[in-house]
Design a protein around this motif. Structure first.
Motif, PDB file in Angstrom:
ATOM      1  N   MET B  28       0.837  -1.209   0.000  1.00 24.53           N
ATOM      2  CA  MET B  28       0.000   0.000   0.000  1.00 24.53           C
ATOM      3  C   MET B  28       0.869   1.254   0.000  1.00 24.53           C
ATOM      4  N   PRO B  35       3.293   6.730  -7.421  1.00 32.85           N
ATOM      5  CA  PRO B  35       2.586   7.663  -8.307  1.00 32.85           C
ATOM      6  C   PRO B  35       2.734   9.123  -7.866  1.00 32.85           C
ATOM      7  N   LEU B  36       2.782   9.370  -6.552  1.00 29.87           N
ATOM      8  CA  LEU B  36       2.966  10.743  -6.081  1.00 29.87           C
ATOM      9  C   LEU B  36       4.295  11.293  -6.570  1.00 29.87           C
TER      10      LEU B  36
ATOM     11  N   LEU C  25      -8.659  14.071  -4.232  1.00 30.61           N
ATOM     12  CA  LEU C  25      -7.637  13.246  -3.577  1.00 30.61           C
ATOM     13  C   LEU C  25      -7.702  13.256  -2.044  1.00 30.61           C
ATOM     14  N   LEU C  29      -8.203  10.149   0.449  1.00 27.85           N
ATOM     15  CA  LEU C  29      -7.014   9.684   1.160  1.00 27.85           C
ATOM     16  C   LEU C  29      -7.139   9.820   2.675  1.00 27.85           C
ATOM     17  N   LEU C  36      -7.921   3.081   8.040  1.00 31.12           N
ATOM     18  CA  LEU C  36      -6.896   2.031   8.077  1.00 31.12           C
ATOM     19  C   LEU C  36      -6.299   1.927   9.474  1.00 31.12           C
ATOM     20  N   MET C 211     -12.173  -1.905   7.258  1.00 32.21           N
ATOM     21  CA  MET C 211     -10.966  -2.122   6.456  1.00 32.21           C
ATOM     22  C   MET C 211     -11.309  -2.209   4.966  1.00 32.21           C
ATOM     23  N   PHE C 215      -9.808   0.277   2.215  1.00 35.44           N
ATOM     24  CA  PHE C 215      -9.082  -0.158   1.017  1.00 35.44           C
ATOM     25  C   PHE C 215      -9.709   0.453  -0.238  1.00 35.44           C
ATOM     26  N   PHE C 218      -8.867   4.035  -0.429  1.00 35.62           N
ATOM     27  CA  PHE C 218      -7.438   4.107  -0.749  1.00 35.62           C
ATOM     28  C   PHE C 218      -7.218   3.891  -2.246  1.00 35.62           C
ATOM     29  N   VAL C 222      -5.366   6.559  -4.753  1.00 33.91           N
ATOM     30  CA  VAL C 222      -4.226   6.255  -5.622  1.00 33.91           C
ATOM     31  C   VAL C 222      -4.619   6.454  -7.087  1.00 33.91           C
ATOM     32  N   VAL C 225      -4.298  10.064  -8.096  1.00 28.40           N
ATOM     33  CA  VAL C 225      -2.901  10.467  -8.322  1.00 28.40           C
ATOM     34  C   VAL C 225      -2.420   9.934  -9.666  1.00 28.40           C
ATOM     35  N   LYS C 226      -2.740   8.665  -9.943  1.00 27.83           N
ATOM     36  CA  LYS C 226      -2.265   8.053 -11.184  1.00 27.83           C
ATOM     37  C   LYS C 226      -2.930   8.686 -12.407  1.00 27.83           C
ATOM     38  N   GLY C 262      -3.408  19.923  -4.223  1.00 27.91           N
ATOM     39  CA  GLY C 262      -2.635  18.709  -4.479  1.00 27.91           C
ATOM     40  C   GLY C 262      -1.224  18.993  -4.936  1.00 27.91           C
ATOM     41  N   ASN C 264       1.222  20.249  -3.279  1.00 28.58           N
ATOM     42  CA  ASN C 264       2.233  19.880  -2.291  1.00 28.58           C
ATOM     43  C   ASN C 264       2.220  18.385  -2.014  1.00 28.58           C
ATOM     44  N   GLY C 265       1.380  17.644  -2.700  1.00 34.30           N
ATOM     45  CA  GLY C 265       1.248  16.209  -2.438  1.00 34.30           C
ATOM     46  C   GLY C 265       2.346  15.414  -3.077  1.00 34.30           C
TER      47      GLY C 265
END
Lengths: 154, 50, 265
Positions: B28, B35-36, C25, C29, C36, C211, C215, C218, C222, C225-226, C262, C264-265
Motif C-alpha cells: 500500500m 505515483p505521487l 484526492l 485519502l 486504516l 478495512m 481499502f 485508498f 491512488v 494520483v495516477k 494537491g 504539495n502532495g
C-alpha cells in the motif's frame, strides 16, 4: 453516431457470446473443477478408485485414533450419509479436529480404506469469539448459529 | 507473558500474521508513494522546460 | 438534458478532470488513512481471537479487503476500457491504464496473504481449487493488459487492445465470486455477502467492513494520483498544461496557480 452504436451492439453481443461459451466450457469441465469428492460419491461409484483422488467431508466425532509415539492417525470422514475410514501418517494441520471439515488426498484400497498422503483442513465461513461459541453450544446450536443438521456441507 | 509480547506472539501465528500485515503495508505504501513521486517529477518537468 | 450533457462532457475531458482529481484526492485519502489506522487497531488488538483459528484469522482483515479490491479495480478497469472502445474518451483510457497496476498489486496481495493464512490453517500454501485458480487468472489478466500496453507503441491501438482484453477477461470476475458456491473448493464460502446475514461476530465484522471501505477509498485516492500523472504524461505538450505550470513564476514553491490543490502532495 450510428457507427458508435453498432460498435456498442457488437461488444454486447460479443460479451453475451463469450459468457455463453464460458458457461459451456465450465459446465463441460465442471467435474475437473470439483476439488474433492464426498463419501457418497464414492459409495455411488461416481469416483474412479483406481486412481488417487481427493476425498472431502467432516471428521466424525470420536473417530480419531492416534498411534502413540508415531504420527500415525486414523479417522472416519463422513458426509452424514456415507463414511470412509482414513489412514494417515504425517503432520496434521492446526485446524484438524473432530467435527471439522477435511480434504484428504490418497488412494482407496480394496477393503474400502483410504490411505491419505495429504490431509488439509477445511474451515467454514464463521468467525466468533470462543465465549460466543460456548454460549451457542450450550443453547444447543452449532457454532454457525444454525441447528445441527446432517445436510450441512463440509 | 506480558500483554505486549503476547500481542506480538499472535498465539503462535506471529510469522504468518505479521508477514501478511507487513506485506500489505509495504504494497500500500508503494502504491501511494510511487505515483505521487511520478506526478511531482512530471510537474517539475513542465515547470522547467529545457 | 443539455446541462447534464455539458457536465458529462466537462467531466470526461482531461483538462477539466485534472483539477477535479486533485481536489478529490484528500477526500479519499484522509478518510482512508484514518479508517486504516482504526481498522488495524481494532483488527489486531481489540477484536477477540477466533474460537477455531485463534489469532491466525486476523489475516482476514487484510486478505478479504485486498481480494474485494482486486475484483472491484478490475471492474473499474474493464468498464473504462469499454467506454474507451465505444466513445473514444481519452480520459477513460487513462483511468483504465491507471487502475491496472493498482488492481494487479492487490490481486498479488490477496494471493500472498491467503497463502500465509492457508499454510497454518489448511496445511498448505496453495491448492488448485476453483477459487484460488480463478484469482490467479485475474492476476494474469491484469499483467496481460499491462503487457499489451507496453508492447504496442501507438497509444490508441494500445488502449483498444488492452480495453478489449480487459473486457473479455471481465467474465472471470463473477467466476471468482461464485466459484465457492458452484464447485467444491477448499476455500470456504463468503463470510460477507449481499444475500445473507454475515456469519461473523460483530466485534470482528465491524473492523472487517471498515478495512474493506478503507481499502476502497485508498484505491480511489491512488487512482486520482495516477490519473493526474497519466494526464500530465499524455497532455504534456498541450497549451492548458503549459498555462498551468510552465508559465508560472520562478518561485514555484510558494505560488499555486488557480489555488490548484494537491500541489504539495
Amino acid at each position: 453516431m450510428k457507427k458508435r452504436h453498432r460498435k456498442l451492439l457488437f461488444i454486447v453481443i460479443g460479451m453475451a457470446g463469450l459468457a455463453a461459451a464460458a458457461a459451456l466450457v465450465l459446465n463441460a469441465f465442471s467435474s475437473n473443477l470439483v476439488y474433492f469428492r464426498s463419501p457418497s460419491d464414492v459409495a455411488a461409484g461416481k469416483v474412479n478408485t483406481d486412481n488417487p483422488f481427493r476425498l472431502g467431508g467432516m471428521v466424525r466425532e470420536g473417530s480419531v485414533v492416534r498411534v502413540p509415539g508415531t504420527l500415525k492417525v486414523s479417522f472416519v470422514v463422513t458426509d452424514y450419509e456415507q463414511d470412509v475410514a482414513i489412514h494417515y501418517d504425517g503432520v496434521l494441520p492446526d485446524l484438524f479436529r473432530e467435527g471439522q471439515g477435511v480434504v484428504t488426498e490418497g488412494r482407496l484400497d480394496a477393503e474400502g480404506v483410504f490411505t491419505a498422503h495429504t490431509v488439509l483442513a477445511k474451515h467454514d465461513e464463521n468467525y466468533m469469539p470462543p465465549e460466543v461459541a460456548d454460549a451457542l453450544e450450550k443453547a444447543g446450536k452449532s457454532a454457525d448459529g444454525s441447528d445441527l443438521s446432517p445436510s450441512a456441507t463440509p | 507473558m506480558s500483554p505486549m509480547s503476547e500481542f506480538f506472539a499472535m498465539g503462535g501465528y506471529a510469522i504468518y500474521v505479521w508477514s501478511a500485515w507487513g506485506l500489505t503495508a509495504l504494497v500500500m505504501t508503494a502504491n501511494l508513494l510511487l505515483p505521487l513521486r511520478q506526478c511531482r517529477k512530471l510537474r517539475i518537468e513542465l515547470e522547467q522546460p529545457e | 438534458m443539455s446541462v447534464i450533457k455539458e457536465y458529462w462532457h466537462k467531466l470526461s475531458s482531461a483538462k477539466h478532470f485534472y483539477p477535479i482529481a486533485g481536489a478529490l484526492l484528500p477526500w479519499f485519502l484522509i478518510p482512508a488513512l484514518l479508517m486504516l489506522i482504526w481498522g488495524s487497531w481494532q483488527g489486531l488488538v481489540v477484536a477477540p481471537a477466533d474460537y477455531q483459528q485463534g489469532d491466525s484469522y486476523r489475516i482476514i482483515f487484510v486478505h478479504v479487503p485486498a481480494a474485494w479490491l482486486s475484483m472491484m479495480a478490475y471492474m473499474v478497469m474493464a468498464i473504462n476500457g469499454a467506454i474507451y472502445l465505444v466513445w473514444k474518451i481519452k480520459l477513460a483510457d487513462i483511468v483504465a491504464e491507471s487502475a491496472a497496476p493498482i488492481g494487479a498489486s492487490f490481486t498479488f496481495l490477496a494471493l500472498a496473504t491467503g497463502s500465509l493464512w492457508g499454510k497454518p490453517m489448511w496445511g498448505t500454501w496453495w491448492v488448485w481449487d476453483a477459487r484460488l485458480t480463478s484469482e490467479l487468472v485475474l492476476l494474469f489478466l491484469y499483467l496481460g493488459t499491462i503487457a499489451l500496453r507496453g508492447a504496442i507503441d501507438d497509444r490508441q491501438r494500445a488502449g483498444r487492445a488492452a480495453g478489449l482484453l480487459g473486457l473479455v477477461g471481465a467474465i472471470n470476475v463473477p467466476i471468482i465470486h461464485f466459484s465457492v458456491e458452484w464447485w467444491e473448493t477448499l476455500h470456504q464460502p463468503a463470510t460477507v455477502s449481499k444475500f445473507s446475514a454475515p456469519s461473523m461476530h460483530s466485534s470482528m465484522l465491524t473492523p472487517l467492513l471498515v478495512m474493506a471501505l478503507a481499502f476502497t477509498l485508498f484505491f480511489f485516492a491512488v487512482l486520482m494520483v495516477k490519473i493526474r500523472a497519466g494526464i500530465l504524461e499524455q497532455e504534456r505538450h498541450s497549451r492548458w498544461l503549459s498555462a498551468l505550470y510552465a508559465e508560472a513564476p520562478e518561485t514555484t514553491t510558494t505560488y499555486s496557480p488557480e489555488g490548484e490543490p494537491g500541489r504539495n502532495g
